[in-house]
Design a protein around this motif. Structure first.
Motif, PDB file in Angstrom:
ATOM      1  N   UNK A 498       0.856  -1.185   0.000  1.00 62.80           N
ATOM      2  CA  UNK A 498       0.000   0.000   0.000  1.00 62.80           C
ATOM      3  C   UNK A 498       0.897   1.241   0.000  1.00 62.80           C
ATOM      4  N   UNK A 499       0.601   2.188  -0.891  1.00 56.69           N
ATOM      5  CA  UNK A 499       1.348   3.438  -0.971  1.00 56.69           C
ATOM      6  C   UNK A 499       0.402   4.611  -0.782  1.00 56.69           C
ATOM      7  N   UNK A 500       0.760   5.486   0.147  1.00 60.41           N
ATOM      8  CA  UNK A 500       0.065   6.755   0.326  1.00 60.41           C
ATOM      9  C   UNK A 500       0.986   7.861  -0.171  1.00 60.41           C
ATOM     10  N   UNK A 501       0.485   8.711  -1.059  1.00 62.30           N
ATOM     11  CA  UNK A 501       1.308   9.789  -1.608  1.00 62.30           C
ATOM     12  C   UNK A 501       0.526  11.095  -1.620  1.00 62.30           C
ATOM     13  N   UNK A 502       0.917  12.013  -0.756  1.00 60.92           N
ATOM     14  CA  UNK A 502       0.450  13.394  -0.824  1.00 60.92           C
ATOM     15  C   UNK A 502       1.543  14.200  -1.517  1.00 60.92           C
ATOM     16  N   UNK A 503       1.273  14.650  -2.729  1.00 59.56           N
ATOM     17  CA  UNK A 503       2.243  15.428  -3.506  1.00 59.56           C
ATOM     18  C   UNK A 503       1.636  16.806  -3.732  1.00 59.56           C
ATOM     19  N   UNK A 504       1.920  17.727  -2.829  1.00 53.92           N
ATOM     20  CA  UNK A 504       1.205  18.993  -2.755  1.00 53.92           C
ATOM     21  C   UNK A 504       2.043  20.127  -3.351  1.00 53.92           C
ATOM     22  N   UNK A 515      -0.159  16.993  -7.319  1.00 48.13           N
ATOM     23  CA  UNK A 515       0.562  16.936  -8.594  1.00 48.13           C
ATOM     24  C   UNK A 515      -0.171  16.002  -9.557  1.00 48.13           C
ATOM     25  N   UNK A 516      -0.335  16.434 -10.782  1.00 47.80           N
ATOM     26  CA  UNK A 516      -1.070  15.673 -11.782  1.00 47.80           C
ATOM     27  C   UNK A 516      -0.504  14.263 -11.955  1.00 47.80           C
ATOM     28  N   UNK A 517      -1.412  13.341 -12.298  1.00 46.93           N
ATOM     29  CA  UNK A 517      -1.046  11.955 -12.611  1.00 46.93           C
ATOM     30  C   UNK A 517      -0.427  11.225 -11.422  1.00 46.93           C
ATOM     31  N   UNK A 518      -0.633  11.726 -10.210  1.00 49.46           N
ATOM     32  CA  UNK A 518      -0.065  11.110  -9.013  1.00 49.46           C
ATOM     33  C   UNK A 518      -1.201  10.649  -8.109  1.00 49.46           C
ATOM     34  N   UNK A 519      -1.545   9.353  -8.110  1.00 50.48           N
ATOM     35  CA  UNK A 519      -2.639   8.886  -7.253  1.00 50.48           C
ATOM     36  C   UNK A 519      -2.263   8.991  -5.782  1.00 50.48           C
ATOM     37  N   UNK A 520      -3.240   9.346  -4.948  1.00 50.97           N
ATOM     38  CA  UNK A 520      -2.973   9.454  -3.516  1.00 50.97           C
ATOM     39  C   UNK A 520      -2.880   8.076  -2.879  1.00 50.97           C
ATOM     40  N   UNK A 521      -3.699   7.132  -3.340  1.00 49.26           N
ATOM     41  CA  UNK A 521      -3.721   5.789  -2.767  1.00 49.26           C
ATOM     42  C   UNK A 521      -3.438   4.761  -3.857  1.00 49.26           C
ATOM     43  N   UNK A 522      -2.615   3.799  -3.539  1.00 44.97           N
ATOM     44  CA  UNK A 522      -2.306   2.700  -4.449  1.00 44.97           C
ATOM     45  C   UNK A 522      -2.201   1.426  -3.617  1.00 44.97           C
ATOM     46  N   UNK A 523      -2.965   0.409  -3.993  1.00 45.18           N
ATOM     47  CA  UNK A 523      -2.996  -0.826  -3.214  1.00 45.18           C
ATOM     48  C   UNK A 523      -2.838  -2.021  -4.142  1.00 45.18           C
ATOM     49  N   UNK A 524      -1.966  -2.925  -3.766  1.00 47.27           N
ATOM     50  CA  UNK A 524      -1.751  -4.173  -4.512  1.00 47.27           C
ATOM     51  C   UNK A 524      -1.747  -5.323  -3.516  1.00 47.27           C
ATOM     52  N   UNK A 525      -2.435  -6.404  -3.843  1.00 47.32           N
ATOM     53  CA  UNK A 525      -2.405  -7.594  -2.993  1.00 47.32           C
ATOM     54  C   UNK A 525      -2.343  -8.835  -3.867  1.00 47.32           C
ATOM     55  N   UNK A 526      -1.747  -9.874  -3.332  1.00 43.97           N
ATOM     56  CA  UNK A 526      -1.553 -11.094  -4.115  1.00 43.97           C
ATOM     57  C   UNK A 526      -1.515 -12.313  -3.202  1.00 43.97           C
ATOM     58  N   UNK A 527      -2.163 -13.371  -3.631  1.00 41.77           N
ATOM     59  CA  UNK A 527      -2.101 -14.654  -2.929  1.00 41.77           C
ATOM     60  C   UNK A 527      -1.714 -15.730  -3.936  1.00 41.77           C
ATOM     61  N   UNK A 528      -0.785 -16.554  -3.523  1.00 42.82           N
ATOM     62  CA  UNK A 528      -0.306 -17.621  -4.398  1.00 42.82           C
ATOM     63  C   UNK A 528      -0.475 -18.964  -3.715  1.00 42.82           C
TER      64      UNK A 528
END
Length: 608
Positions: A498-504, A515-528
């Motif tokens: 999980x990435x939190x990015x405030x780019x102000x 800042x444009x094209x910069x998501x505030x929240x990004x989440x990736x999960x995986x099960x194998x």
């Protein structure tokens, strides 16, 4: 916020449901250093290097080949392939389509140092035990019949010996891809879904642009030489080549231009060496890079010749004295030539040098200080790296640095349709810091803070006339949190990031804007799930909505993507099936173009 709650719900549901599924990141991550290395996992749902990096918090603007992480952009993100800097000196960008996953052995990501973010891609291994050969073929198509892609790859690793003299390793990989897109030439894999549902201002895009045919060829070749009786010293030659032949489709209404018979060439060659002596060590690199674009007709480049190029020669030399606090002195120089009508026959020289010391003690530490020279004006760079092993299970890392990013030739000298560069631009400067806490080589928490000064960006000065300028400052802060390959019983492994990015922005007129094209929240999960010859991977990605302009006046919708992959790993062959975007979710990428609907990809990899 409700989108974030929905993503967390899906994240939790995926975790529970994955009792019978499998999810992992696109690579096995090594977390025992301040940087981390991703070893490419053939069981991942990732289709390309961008899929791998998205799982680490990166975002991409595909139509213009741009990348961002934690609010840092393009030229601040240096991409090295086998030791060669591959950012094009014309625009500072890396062509992410120029290398396929089948060519890549590992990816190392290093942040908060004198070069902002460094991505090191390696295409060759150091396995000298046996000959290895593989052939892989795959085919991808979409449920909407809008896009087809076929790829075949092959490779060999061939170690051999000259008796009583030296050990050599030859490694060769080649990849050929043919693709046809029947829906919108500027984005190669796009959805048939009504685009107006995801981005109202671009609802007519599919009616203006149709069709894209492309063939590309990628090749990587390396020869490493290990002379006997030289304490592990080695040297070699590494060559990478990429060729792309594209025929863009028709345009109805003239909104976007036609490009016919467009051909791209990328070449890089590197002569790396590591030499170990009694009292000091030497690392050296001499590399050459060129990028060439040829085309028969292109309204988009109507003011240019039918051929333009950029070339760069780069040399690096580093000397280390282990007995003297591991003192290291490094210098590098790059000479570039860019030639096209908008930036005609420009020559650029970049030079930098730094010195550092490090010591393993109660706290392991390394200090680096240097200079970077731009237009005969020096600028100071620095980095501090600390490591404390708190216990057998717990490590702390801290990186801090001051980085300098020099303007590209396009930003300085462009003088063409719609815009003009600025020869008075200052270098971008950033103060970066990042703390990484690692527990049992599984869990990590990594808060960061970036103060960005003299940001360079194109701005519309009226009547669609764009000028490049230093727009001011930004403050970027947030954290990364996750874990890699956490065992769940004997057969399940769970990963998440999980990435939190405030780019102000702190620029006049844009204060407080993301800042444009910069998501505030990004989440990736995986099960194998893996047992015997069978494995099943399921991955879920949430990417928050993104503003397409720094004014934050319009944005794309958030993305919720669910992918799955099934593998049979036989003694002489691997058979796989990948289903991407299982929910057939309609969404738009950060570049305001529609992206992929439900797709199917299957293939086989023969190994010897």
């Amino acid at each position: 916020m409700k989108n974030l709650f929905l993503s967390i719900f899906l994240f939790s549901s995926t975790t529970i449901f994955s009792q019978n599924l499998e999810l992992i990141p696109a690579g096995e991550s090594v977390l025992h250093e301040s940087s981390h290395t991703i070893k490419i996992d053939k069981d991942s749902c990732a289709s390309d290097i961008k899929d791998v990096l998205k799982q680490e918090g990166f975002s991409f603007k595909d139509a213009s080949n741009e990348v961002t992480i934690h609010g840092l952009w393009n030229a601040s993100i240096k991409v090295y392939v086998d030791g060669v800097l591959m950012n094009d000196p014309f625009d500072g960008k890396f062509n992410w389509d120029s290398i396929s996953l089948s060519q890549i052995k590992s990816i190392e990501i290093d942040e908060a140092n004198a070069e902002c973010v460094i991505i090191k891609i390696s295409t060759y291994s150091e396995n000298f035990l046996q000959n290895q050969y593989f052939i892989e073929a795959s085919s991808k198509s979409y449920a909407n019949n809008a896009f087809d892609k076929n790829r075949i790859s092959a490779g060999l690793t061939f170690p051999f010996e000259i008796k009583n003299a030296m050990h050599l390793q030859l490694e060769e990989k080649i990849s050929f891809c043919s693709a046809e897109n029947r829906f919108g030439y500027r984005s190669r894999e796009v959805s048939y879904k009504p685009y107006k549902n995801t981005f109202v201002n671009y609802g007519n895009y599919p009616y203006f642009n149709k069709g894209y045919e492309e063939k590309d060829l990628g090749n990587s070749l390396s020869l490493l030489v290990f002379p006997y009786n030289m304490n592990g010293s080695h040297f070699g030659i590494v060559y990478n080549f990429f060729y792309d032949d594209a025929e863009c489709g028709s345009v109805k209404g003239g909104r976007y231009p036609v490009e016919k018979n467009q051909k791209k060439f990328l070449n890089s060659i590197n002569l790396p060496g590591q030499f170990y002596f009694e009292n000091f060590n030497i690392e050296s690199s001499l590399s050459y890079f060129d990028s060439i674009l040829k085309y028969k007709e292109a309204d988009r480049f109507s003011s240019l010749n039918n051929n333009y190029f950029s070339k760069r020669i780069d040399e690096r030399l580093k000397v280390t004295i282990p007995e003297l606090l591991n003192l290291s002195v490094e210098e590098s120089a790059a000479f570039s030539i860019i030639d096209q009508d908008s930036v005609h026959n420009k020559k650029m020289l970049q030079w930098s040098a730094n010195a550092g010391i490090k010591k393993e003690d109660f706290i392991d530490w390394e200090v680096i200080s240097g200079i970077s020279v731009f237009k005969n004006t020096p600028d100071w760079t620095a980095a501090l790296k600390l490591h404390k092993k708190v216990s057998d299970d717990f490590d702390l890392f801290f990186n801090a640095g001051k980085s300098v990013t020099q303007p590209s030739a396009e930003q300085l000298y462009y003088a063409g349709a719609g815009g003009k560069g600025n020869e008075d631009l200052k270098c971008e400067r950033a103060l970066l810091s990042k703390l990484k806490c690692i527990y049992k080589d599984y869990f990590y928490l990594s808060p960061y803070f970036i103060y960005y000064k003299d940001k360079i960006q194109w701005r519309d000065t009226g009547s669609n006339n764009w000028t490049c300028m230093n727009i001011g400052k930004s403050v970027n802060y947030g954290f990364d949190f996750g874990f890699y390959d956490l065992p769940l019983g004997d057969y399940f492994f769970f990963s998440a990031n999980y990435t939190l990015c405030n780019a102000i922005l702190k620029t006049e007129g844009l204060e407080g804007k993301q800042i444009m094209c910069t998501p505030k929240h990004n989440l990736y999960s995986a099960v194998k799930f893996k047992r015997g010859i069978f494995s099943w991977t399921t991955e879920f990605n949430f990417n928050d909505d993104c503003y397409t302009e720094n004014t934050n006046s319009q944005k794309t919708a958030a993305q919720y993507l669910l992918d799955t992959r099934v593998d049979l790993n036989l003694s002489k062959a691997d058979i796989f099936l990948i289903l991407k975007n299982l929910l057939d979710y309609s969404y738009a990428g950060v570049d305001s173009l529609p992206d992929a609907g439900l797709s199917f990809e299957g293939g086989v990899r023969l190994k010897f």
